[in-house]
Design an enzyme around this catalytic site. Sequence first.
Site, PDB file in Angstrom:
ATOM      1  N   SER A 149       0.860  -1.177   0.000  1.00 47.56           N
ATOM      2  CA  SER A 149       0.000   0.000   0.000  1.00 47.56           C
ATOM      3  C   SER A 149       0.899   1.231   0.000  1.00 47.56           C
ATOM      4  CB  SER A 149      -0.888   0.013   1.254  1.00 47.56           C
ATOM      5  OG  SER A 149      -1.455   1.289   1.464  1.00 47.56           O
ATOM      6  N   TYR A 179      -0.682  -0.287  10.444  1.00 48.86           N
ATOM      7  CA  TYR A 179      -0.929  -0.737   9.074  1.00 48.86           C
ATOM      8  C   TYR A 179       0.243  -0.384   8.166  1.00 48.86           C
ATOM      9  CZ  TYR A 179      -3.285  -1.018   4.511  1.00 48.86           C
ATOM     10  OH  TYR A 179      -3.634  -1.315   3.220  1.00 48.86           O
TER      11      TYR A 179
END
Length: 274
Positions: A149, A162
């Site tokens: 990501s 994350y």
Amino acid sequence: MSSALDLFDLKGKTALVTGASKGIGRAIATGLAEAGADVALLARSTTALEEVAGEVEELGRRALVLTCDVTEGEQIRAAARTVLAEFGGLDVLVNNAGGIGHAGPFLDLEFDDWTRVLRLNLESTVHACQVFGRHMVERGTGSVVNLSSIAGLGGTPMLSHYAVTKAAVVSLTRTLAAEWAPAGVRVNALAPGWVRTDLTSTFFADPRATENLLAAVPSGAFGVPREVVGSAVYLAGDASRGVTGSCLVVDGGTTCFVGGPQMLGFLQHGRIPA
């Protein structure tokens, strides 16, 4: 004579996609099937996987449903045994399963928040790479696509846990690419930006938050799962035969834009005041 389009043809290939029941994973799974691959679908929801399997089979490809919790190494190993027995081998592994969990400032996150996200985003990728990577290295061929990501490519306030896992996925990708290249196995990462999925729905629930997020996307639009498919098909097949250890960013220009939302506003109006 073969054409350039033949490089994107996955006929005769077998693939496995984790987190294939929805969102980006579902789009990639059906996209690989459209390109000609038979696809093993792995996630926790059997019902949702059966729906995706129906879509794959409508495309004339074989689908294999594997209900599995990717945070459990033994479940992944059991799934691998089934895949290899049913398909006879695996050509493409897409490690897509992941999640965010609770979001918030670093000091407000509990250690359990870190543990859950580390297991889901990083340990599951490690388990799958160990199992299927061994198979591919022994065969002397294969392509691994790990979903990272843009959160893992820079500082990401409110998503520290994350972001760390996604940065680790990029690091793991590059290390495995170097280790497995002599065996003919390629390993690459995909780093989407803000994509509208169930995973990100809470971030888009607040109109003000949505406006602020969009202000940092030069393309002026959030992504949709289908926009990630072409990149996944490219990395899966012969079109990217010379590519390994890369991180392909699909983010509407977000990570290349350093001017901030105010600068973007000027650009959209076609001028910067003196």
